[in-house]
Design a protein around this motif. Structure first.
Motif, PDB file in Angstrom:
ATOM      1  N   GLN A 174       0.827  -1.212   0.000  1.00  0.00           N
ATOM      2  CA  GLN A 174       0.000   0.000   0.000  1.00  0.00           C
ATOM      3  C   GLN A 174       0.862   1.263   0.000  1.00  0.00           C
ATOM      4  O   GLN A 174       0.409   2.336  -0.404  1.00  0.00           O
ATOM      5  CB  GLN A 174      -0.930  -0.005   1.210  1.00  0.00           C
ATOM      6  CG  GLN A 174      -1.958  -1.138   1.191  1.00  0.00           C
ATOM      7  CD  GLN A 174      -2.805  -1.170   2.439  1.00  0.00           C
ATOM      8  OE1 GLN A 174      -3.028  -0.148   3.084  1.00  0.00           O
ATOM      9  NE2 GLN A 174      -3.289  -2.366   2.797  1.00  0.00           N
ATOM     10  N   GLY A 175       2.102   1.115   0.476  1.00  0.00           N
ATOM     11  CA  GLY A 175       3.012   2.256   0.472  1.00  0.00           C
ATOM     12  C   GLY A 175       3.771   2.422  -0.824  1.00  0.00           C
ATOM     13  O   GLY A 175       4.582   3.353  -0.968  1.00  0.00           O
ATOM     14  N   LEU A 176       3.526   1.530  -1.803  1.00  0.00           N
ATOM     15  CA  LEU A 176       4.272   1.574  -3.065  1.00  0.00           C
ATOM     16  C   LEU A 176       4.030   2.865  -3.853  1.00  0.00           C
ATOM     17  O   LEU A 176       4.980   3.418  -4.422  1.00  0.00           O
ATOM     18  CB  LEU A 176       3.918   0.351  -3.909  1.00  0.00           C
ATOM     19  CG  LEU A 176       4.983  -0.144  -4.890  1.00  0.00           C
ATOM     20  CD1 LEU A 176       6.294  -0.443  -4.171  1.00  0.00           C
ATOM     21  CD2 LEU A 176       4.481  -1.391  -5.616  1.00  0.00           C
ATOM     22  N   PRO A 177       2.794   3.387  -3.924  1.00  0.00           N
ATOM     23  CA  PRO A 177       2.607   4.651  -4.658  1.00  0.00           C
ATOM     24  C   PRO A 177       3.455   5.793  -4.108  1.00  0.00           C
ATOM     25  O   PRO A 177       4.038   6.568  -4.882  1.00  0.00           O
ATOM     26  CB  PRO A 177       1.107   4.936  -4.478  1.00  0.00           C
ATOM     27  CG  PRO A 177       0.494   3.595  -4.296  1.00  0.00           C
ATOM     28  CD  PRO A 177       1.508   2.805  -3.504  1.00  0.00           C
ATOM     29  N   TYR A 178       3.573   5.899  -2.783  1.00  0.00           N
ATOM     30  CA  TYR A 178       4.395   6.960  -2.200  1.00  0.00           C
ATOM     31  C   TYR A 178       5.872   6.721  -2.526  1.00  0.00           C
ATOM     32  O   TYR A 178       6.620   7.665  -2.837  1.00  0.00           O
ATOM     33  CB  TYR A 178       4.189   7.015  -0.689  1.00  0.00           C
ATOM     34  CG  TYR A 178       5.012   8.084  -0.003  1.00  0.00           C
ATOM     35  CD1 TYR A 178       4.868   9.428  -0.337  1.00  0.00           C
ATOM     36  CD2 TYR A 178       5.961   7.745   0.967  1.00  0.00           C
ATOM     37  CE1 TYR A 178       5.623  10.416   0.278  1.00  0.00           C
ATOM     38  CE2 TYR A 178       6.720   8.721   1.588  1.00  0.00           C
ATOM     39  CZ  TYR A 178       6.551  10.053   1.242  1.00  0.00           C
ATOM     40  OH  TYR A 178       7.307  11.022   1.847  1.00  0.00           O
ATOM     41  N   THR A 179       6.289   5.465  -2.492  1.00  0.00           N
ATOM     42  CA  THR A 179       7.668   5.126  -2.839  1.00  0.00           C
ATOM     43  C   THR A 179       7.956   5.484  -4.293  1.00  0.00           C
ATOM     44  O   THR A 179       9.036   5.986  -4.622  1.00  0.00           O
ATOM     45  CB  THR A 179       7.924   3.624  -2.605  1.00  0.00           C
ATOM     46  OG1 THR A 179       7.504   3.264  -1.294  1.00  0.00           O
ATOM     47  CG2 THR A 179       9.388   3.283  -2.769  1.00  0.00           C
ATOM     48  N   PHE A 180       6.981   5.240  -5.163  1.00  0.00           N
ATOM     49  CA  PHE A 180       7.113   5.624  -6.577  1.00  0.00           C
ATOM     50  C   PHE A 180       7.287   7.137  -6.720  1.00  0.00           C
ATOM     51  O   PHE A 180       8.131   7.611  -7.493  1.00  0.00           O
ATOM     52  CB  PHE A 180       5.891   5.153  -7.360  1.00  0.00           C
ATOM     53  CG  PHE A 180       5.719   5.813  -8.697  1.00  0.00           C
ATOM     54  CD1 PHE A 180       6.560   5.508  -9.753  1.00  0.00           C
ATOM     55  CD2 PHE A 180       4.720   6.759  -8.890  1.00  0.00           C
ATOM     56  CE1 PHE A 180       6.411   6.130 -10.998  1.00  0.00           C
ATOM     57  CE2 PHE A 180       4.561   7.384 -10.124  1.00  0.00           C
ATOM     58  CZ  PHE A 180       5.405   7.069 -11.174  1.00  0.00           C
ATOM     59  N   LEU A 181       6.514   7.907  -5.959  1.00  0.00           N
ATOM     60  CA  LEU A 181       6.627   9.366  -6.016  1.00  0.00           C
ATOM     61  C   LEU A 181       8.012   9.832  -5.565  1.00  0.00           C
ATOM     62  O   LEU A 181       8.575  10.773  -6.141  1.00  0.00           O
ATOM     63  CB  LEU A 181       5.541  10.006  -5.147  1.00  0.00           C
ATOM     64  CG  LEU A 181       4.097   9.860  -5.658  1.00  0.00           C
ATOM     65  CD1 LEU A 181       3.122  10.454  -4.657  1.00  0.00           C
ATOM     66  CD2 LEU A 181       3.928  10.517  -7.025  1.00  0.00           C
ATOM     67  N   LEU A 182       8.572   9.182  -4.534  1.00  0.00           N
ATOM     68  CA  LEU A 182       9.921   9.520  -4.081  1.00  0.00           C
ATOM     69  C   LEU A 182      10.933   9.269  -5.192  1.00  0.00           C
ATOM     70  O   LEU A 182      11.835  10.081  -5.426  1.00  0.00           O
ATOM     71  CB  LEU A 182      10.286   8.706  -2.844  1.00  0.00           C
ATOM     72  CG  LEU A 182       9.580   9.059  -1.535  1.00  0.00           C
ATOM     73  CD1 LEU A 182      10.000   8.083  -0.437  1.00  0.00           C
ATOM     74  CD2 LEU A 182       9.907  10.489  -1.107  1.00  0.00           C
TER      75      LEU A 182
END
Length: 393
Positions: free
Chosen positions: A357-365
């Motif tokens: 679920q945290g993958l989208p934020y990791t992608f943004l980073l």
């Protein structure tokens, strides 16, 4: 306007498809029959275990103890800690152990400087240089396994299987899974097709003279392993892989460390792509496919960005032109298939589902890091070890 968009769509599609098919081919190759296990060696080679340690007071002792606890003749290996900006009490406690402590005091620290200083201090009475990070831990049979492979003809360079030491946060779990995907595609899949395994910065062993002479010309600030790898591949060297010989490595535990680490990696990838680009045509002419393959990796889209942007483009075209979107959803499925094949089954748990679920934020980073690469390869970016961010547990 639509004609321009159509042309742009196909340019992006071909670019993304080439990257995805590359991953899929090597991911599928990893499923081929297992690699042969080397027979037990009769002769014990002499190892120098080189451990650069920059401000690693919290983790260095665990690494050193694992190196000393080897099922290998003690007179045939030296543990060499290169202490850079560590506390006096840490150096004092290390000095009491049966190791070689090399203290360095660089104004601008790098791994390449530390390793070159260590080899100048310890001399040349070694057969193999083994490079570990200060947060690494190795099992008791590690040196024996590496020595067995070195008994095989023609073996000069060996990469072992780096695996997560900690899974104590969602970010650590995602980082561990990412590394295992790399192990499957860029190491196991490659060697099963007769290509060189990718080096990874630690858990790697070299014929000592070869490593000493090559490192003497490497002045890398960040990503020394990339420069070392490309230099050796251009010389025609082949990298072997030991998939069942593990080196335990601490994974990043919070988003700040992840962002800094990936920025350093992205910067090094682009920097060495430009440095070695001039050798590509000569490598093609001499059929040096290992070097060409590595240069393609340098040019390729980072996997997380590939996953995120492929999904976004497929999603966008689903609303703009459903027919156009079908090809994007097709390669998105191929990409997911390649990654699922590469993920070890032990990671497929409910905890991973929560961490994803945290993958989208990791992608943004990762996407944000594209705009922060300027100068990142000109300074040493240190990743802290042994520190847990409680907000990310």
């Amino acid at each position: 306007m639509e004609q321009v968009l159509l042309i742009l769509d196909w340019i992006l599609y071909v670019l993304f498809a080439i990257n995805i098919l590359y991953l899929l081919v090597y991911s599928l190759a990893s499923l081929r029959r297992n690699l042969p296990v080397p027979p037990s060696a009769i002769k014990h080679k002499r190892f120098a275990i080189l451990i650069p340690a920059y401000r690693e007071d919290s983790v260095i002792h665990e690494c050193v103890y694992s190196c000393l606890d080897q099922d290998y003749p003690t007179d045939h290996f030296d543990v060499v800690v290169i202490s850079d900006h560590m506390q006096p009490e840490t150096n004092a406690s290390l000095s009491a152990l049966p190791i070689r402590l090399v203290e360095v005091h660089f104004e601008h620290s790098t791994k390449s400087k530390a390793l070159n200083a260590a080899m100048a201090a310890i001399g040349n009475d070694y057969d193999v240089a083994l490079i570990l990070d200060a947060d690494n831990v190795i099992p008791y049979n590690y040196l024996k396994d590496v020595n067995d492979l070195y008994a095989c003809p023609g073996v000069e360079i060996v990469q072992t299987h780096r695996i997560a030491k900690n899974l104590n946060s969602d970010m650590a779990l995602l980082d561990a899974m990412s590394e295992e995907i790399n192990n499957t595609i860029f190491r196991l899949g490659h060697v099963k097709l007769g290509m060189s395994a990718a080096l990874i910065g630690s858990g790697m062993a070299f014929q000592y003279d070869l490593f000493r002479d090559t490192m003497a010309n490497i002045k890398a600030v960040g990503g020394f392993d990339r420069e070392l790898e490309l230099t050796l591949l251009y010389q025609g060297k082949h990298f072997h892989y030991l998939p069942e010989t593990f080196v335990f490595d601490e994974k990043v535990q919070n988003t700040n460390d992840f962002s800094r680490q990936r920025r350093r990696w992205l910067s090094a990838q682009w920097h060495y792509c430009t440095v070695f680009a001039r050798f590509v045509f000569r490598a093609i002419a001499s059929r040096n496919w290992d070097f060409c393959d590595k240069m393609f990796q340098q040019l390729s889209i980072p996997r997380l960005l590939l996953l995120g942007f492929t999904f976004l483009l497929a999603f966008f075209f689903s609303f703009y032109n459903l027919f156009w979107s079908l090809k994007w959803w097709g390669i998105f499925i191929l990409l997911v298939t390649a990654l699922l094949i590469a993920v070890p089954r032990r990671f497929c748990t409910s905890r991973l589902a929560a961490a994803l679920q945290g993958l989208p934020y990791t992608f943004l980073l990762m996407a944000a890091n594209i705009f922060k690469l300027r100068g990142a390869n000109k300074k040493f970016i240190h990743t802290s070890h042994g520190v847990v961010n409680s907000s990310n547990k």
